[in-house]
Design an enzyme around this catalytic site. Sequence first.
Site, PDB file in Angstrom:
ATOM      1  N   HIS A 108       0.874  -1.174   0.000  1.00  0.00           N
ATOM      2  CA  HIS A 108       0.000   0.000   0.000  1.00  0.00           C
ATOM      3  C   HIS A 108       0.905   1.217   0.000  1.00  0.00           C
ATOM      4  O   HIS A 108       1.967   1.215   0.630  1.00  0.00           O
ATOM      5  CB  HIS A 108      -0.902  -0.024   1.237  1.00  0.00           C
ATOM      6  N   GLY A 134      -5.371 -11.285   2.686  1.00  0.00           N
ATOM      7  CA  GLY A 134      -4.313 -12.283   2.641  1.00  0.00           C
ATOM      8  C   GLY A 134      -4.775 -13.729   2.515  1.00  0.00           C
ATOM      9  O   GLY A 134      -4.243 -14.479   1.683  1.00  0.00           O
TER      10      GLY A 134
END
Length: 332
Positions: A108, A134
């Site tokens: 990110h 995830g």
Amino acid sequence: MAKIYTDKDVSLDVIKEKRVAVLGYGSQGRAWALNLRDSGIKVSVGLEREGNSWKQAENDGFKPLRTEEAVRNSDIIIFLLPDMIQRTVYLERVKPYLKEGMDLVFAHGFNIHYRLIEPPSNVDVYMIAPKAPGPIVREYFAKGGGVPALVATYQDHSGKALQKALAVAKAIGATRAGVIETTFKEETETDLFGEQVDLVGGVMQLMRYAFQTLVEAGYQPEVAYFETINEMKLIVDLVYEKGFSGMLTAVSDTAKYGGMTVGKMVIDESVKERMKKALDNIRSGKFAEKWVEEYGKGANTIKEGMKEVDNSTEEKVGRSLRDIILRGKPKS
């Protein structure tokens, strides 16, 4: 139109001989480390302490290292830690051991875009941002698939930053689906905007107000919950699989007519104007500045907000209905 990369466009050769350190072993960290290892990449896991994540990494066959040790022994450093601790870890555990030619990788763009982390000019900085949590990144990979991702380069000291970003994306399975090239600025600002105005902020508030309106009008909370909150998943799943047109085709004509006429009355142009204001705060850095300040003071807004949600009627009703909702779900 955006450039989309798939498996056939990307080679792992550019990272095959590199040593990769995954910092963090939470949702994304575990998925990335396992997928990278399964793709033949040399991976170590760097952690701050010997806690639950350390034990999980050991159970998965890794030999975890302290963060600074993992950094010293790696060429590619992947930050898969919460946004708000990355700067401290970088300054204390990573920066002292950086050497020319090393890579800093992010999932990110927050810390780089808002300059909370300012890397030296002699390292590559790039990003791979999977568009799924995830566990899904891992599940899809293990089953032969992959989730889409965004890639971006911020600093290209080697001249191969994009190639390496794509190679890492391939190693975690993203090019099996498709990878779109973007920038740190675009990924950060659009990600924050989506979270705030619809995915986390807007949709939750819309559902809560809808539920509260029915309950305040005298309807049973359990019925209101099913109609305004629980059924959201059914609609979102249709949009996910078939788009807006497919969703509208699937629902009744009554639902279509009501949605098309009343929806625009409830969510009118004034909402869009407030969305623009939220975007302005993101683009100017005001949101990031406010969030960093809030986090430094203990993030009480989050604590108070979570307490309010936990004690709300809609949450209490949801908890009581969860057994009913999940009881009928077919066993996989």
